[in-house]
Design a protein around this motif. Sequence first.
Motif, PDB file in Angstrom:
ATOM      1  N   MET A   1       0.800  -0.977  -0.052  1.00 18.55           N
ATOM      2  CA  MET A   1       0.116  -0.227  -0.067  1.00 18.55           C
ATOM      3  C   MET A   1       0.812   1.338  -0.202  1.00 18.55           C
ATOM      4  O   MET A   1       0.367   2.181  -0.195  1.00 18.55           O
ATOM      5  CB  MET A   1      -0.927   0.012   1.141  1.00 18.55           C
ATOM      6  CG  MET A   1      -1.962  -1.426   1.317  1.00 18.55           C
ATOM      7  SD  MET A   1      -3.143  -1.257  -0.054  1.00 18.55           S
ATOM      8  CE  MET A   1      -4.191   0.105   0.635  1.00 18.55           C
ATOM      9  N   ASP A   2       2.071   1.217   0.349  1.00 18.83           N
ATOM     10  CA  ASP A   2       2.958   2.413   0.315  1.00 18.83           C
ATOM     11  C   ASP A   2       3.968   2.484  -0.855  1.00 18.83           C
ATOM     12  O   ASP A   2       4.446   1.419  -1.300  1.00 18.83           O
ATOM     13  CB  ASP A   2       3.674   2.349   1.829  1.00 18.83           C
ATOM     14  CG  ASP A   2       2.956   2.296   3.002  1.00 18.83           C
ATOM     15  OD1 ASP A   2       1.470   2.697   2.901  1.00 18.83           O
ATOM     16  OD2 ASP A   2       3.132   1.915   4.197  1.00 18.83           O
ATOM     17  N   ASN A   3       4.368   3.572  -0.980  1.00 21.13           N
ATOM     18  CA  ASN A   3       5.265   3.938  -1.903  1.00 21.13           C
ATOM     19  C   ASN A   3       6.768   2.830  -1.765  1.00 21.13           C
ATOM     20  O   ASN A   3       7.360   2.562  -2.758  1.00 21.13           O
ATOM     21  CB  ASN A   3       5.912   5.220  -2.224  1.00 21.13           C
ATOM     22  CG  ASN A   3       4.648   6.176  -2.711  1.00 21.13           C
ATOM     23  OD1 ASN A   3       3.723   5.564  -3.074  1.00 21.13           O
ATOM     24  ND2 ASN A   3       4.727   7.490  -2.281  1.00 21.13           N
ATOM     25  N   SER A   4       7.032   2.591  -0.622  1.00 17.03           N
ATOM     26  CA  SER A   4       8.191   1.588  -0.428  1.00 17.03           C
ATOM     27  C   SER A   4       8.089   0.364  -0.881  1.00 17.03           C
ATOM     28  O   SER A   4       8.937  -0.471  -0.926  1.00 17.03           O
ATOM     29  CB  SER A   4       8.517   1.621   1.287  1.00 17.03           C
ATOM     30  OG  SER A   4       7.295   0.999   2.019  1.00 17.03           O
ATOM     31  N   GLY A   5       6.815  -0.095  -1.343  1.00 14.61           N
ATOM     32  CA  GLY A   5       6.770  -1.445  -1.532  1.00 14.61           C
ATOM     33  C   GLY A   5       6.076  -2.216  -0.553  1.00 14.61           C
ATOM     34  O   GLY A   5       6.049  -3.658  -0.742  1.00 14.61           O
ATOM     35  N   TYR A   6       5.624  -1.496   0.561  1.00 10.37           N
ATOM     36  CA  TYR A   6       5.286  -2.389   1.752  1.00 10.37           C
ATOM     37  C   TYR A   6       4.187  -2.038   2.291  1.00 10.37           C
ATOM     38  O   TYR A   6       3.594  -0.946   1.651  1.00 10.37           O
ATOM     39  CB  TYR A   6       6.485  -2.532   2.828  1.00 10.37           C
ATOM     40  CG  TYR A   6       7.584  -3.348   2.758  1.00 10.37           C
ATOM     41  CD1 TYR A   6       7.945  -4.585   2.671  1.00 10.37           C
ATOM     42  CD2 TYR A   6       8.944  -2.448   2.050  1.00 10.37           C
ATOM     43  CE1 TYR A   6       9.129  -5.150   2.510  1.00 10.37           C
ATOM     44  CE2 TYR A   6      10.238  -3.061   1.638  1.00 10.37           C
ATOM     45  CZ  TYR A   6      10.199  -4.287   2.026  1.00 10.37           C
ATOM     46  OH  TYR A   6      11.370  -5.077   1.623  1.00 10.37           O
ATOM     47  N   SER A   7       3.733  -2.410   3.547  1.00  7.46           N
ATOM     48  CA  SER A   7       2.414  -2.039   4.166  1.00  7.46           C
ATOM     49  C   SER A   7       2.747  -1.982   5.617  1.00  7.46           C
ATOM     50  O   SER A   7       3.927  -2.495   6.052  1.00  7.46           O
ATOM     51  CB  SER A   7       1.237  -2.779   3.826  1.00  7.46           C
ATOM     52  OG  SER A   7       1.015  -2.537   2.588  1.00  7.46           O
ATOM     53  N   ASP A   8       2.043  -1.157   6.311  1.00  4.18           N
ATOM     54  CA  ASP A   8       2.060  -1.271   7.997  1.00  4.18           C
ATOM     55  C   ASP A   8       0.761  -1.910   8.422  1.00  4.18           C
ATOM     56  O   ASP A   8       0.015  -1.100   8.693  1.00  4.18           O
ATOM     57  CB  ASP A   8       2.230   0.209   8.423  1.00  4.18           C
ATOM     58  CG  ASP A   8       3.535   0.869   7.735  1.00  4.18           C
ATOM     59  OD1 ASP A   8       4.721   0.170   7.838  1.00  4.18           O
ATOM     60  OD2 ASP A   8       3.386   2.017   7.489  1.00  4.18           O
ATOM     61  N   PRO A   9       0.537  -3.105   8.225  1.00  2.61           N
ATOM     62  CA  PRO A   9      -0.633  -3.841   8.542  1.00  2.61           C
ATOM     63  C   PRO A   9      -1.013  -4.074   9.800  1.00  2.61           C
ATOM     64  O   PRO A   9      -0.157  -4.368  10.810  1.00  2.61           O
ATOM     65  CB  PRO A   9      -0.626  -5.291   7.783  1.00  2.61           C
ATOM     66  CG  PRO A   9       0.942  -5.477   7.500  1.00  2.61           C
ATOM     67  CD  PRO A   9       1.586  -4.156   7.584  1.00  2.61           C
ATOM     68  N   TYR A  10      -2.395  -4.021  10.210  1.00  2.00           N
ATOM     69  CA  TYR A  10      -3.121  -4.276  11.463  1.00  2.00           C
ATOM     70  C   TYR A  10      -4.319  -4.998  11.097  1.00  2.00           C
ATOM     71  O   TYR A  10      -4.768  -4.729  10.079  1.00  2.00           O
ATOM     72  CB  TYR A  10      -3.207  -3.120  12.662  1.00  2.00           C
ATOM     73  CG  TYR A  10      -3.872  -1.901  12.160  1.00  2.00           C
ATOM     74  CD1 TYR A  10      -5.227  -2.043  12.525  1.00  2.00           C
ATOM     75  CD2 TYR A  10      -3.445  -0.974  11.455  1.00  2.00           C
ATOM     76  CE1 TYR A  10      -5.947  -1.019  12.176  1.00  2.00           C
ATOM     77  CE2 TYR A  10      -4.418   0.044  11.042  1.00  2.00           C
ATOM     78  CZ  TYR A  10      -5.611   0.020  11.569  1.00  2.00           C
ATOM     79  OH  TYR A  10      -6.534   1.082  11.197  1.00  2.00           O
ATOM     80  N   VAL A  11      -4.829  -5.436  11.988  1.00  2.00           N
ATOM     81  CA  VAL A  11      -6.042  -6.322  11.819  1.00  2.00           C
ATOM     82  C   VAL A  11      -7.205  -5.951  12.688  1.00  2.00           C
ATOM     83  O   VAL A  11      -7.045  -5.766  13.986  1.00  2.00           O
ATOM     84  CB  VAL A  11      -6.163  -7.883  11.902  1.00  2.00           C
ATOM     85  CG1 VAL A  11      -7.302  -8.410  11.688  1.00  2.00           C
ATOM     86  CG2 VAL A  11      -4.911  -8.296  11.061  1.00  2.00           C
TER      87      VAL A  11
END
Length: 142
Positions: free
Chosen positions: A36-46
């Motif tokens: 989801m982020d420009n870095s190619g990663y995300s900072d997920p939580y549920v």
Amino acid sequence: AAAAKAAAEKAAAEKSAAVGNKLKVTVKEGSRLKAMDNSGYSDPYVRVQLGNQNQETGVQKRTLNPKWNKTLTFPITDTSANELAFTVMDSDLKHDDDPMGSATLPIDRDMPLNKSRKVELKLKLNGRDEGTLKVMVEMVAA
């Protein structure tokens, strides 16, 4: 008559999804989540919802394969809540958090007490597969 009423109440209490019992939900891990982020990663939580009760895991930074291993406990206060809803969110500092995928899990009314069940859920976002979420559910007596 009193004995029959007591027997009926005992039988109702032994139903696993009876009011007063608790549903333990362990959010284990996610895999192949959407970047989801420009870095190619995300900072997920549920975010987990049972009826009108909501709880969340903590945020895992910069990953598409998070490991939460977070146990959330939901008291059974209403027997009409018949499914758990899971929404994986991307934590954003500057904007609203974005949904990354969601799934539901029906609650088995006759789930045996104190017997955990592992489930792998396929996350969907706008009709597309967006990774998986591994959870464990267990009904425990109050």
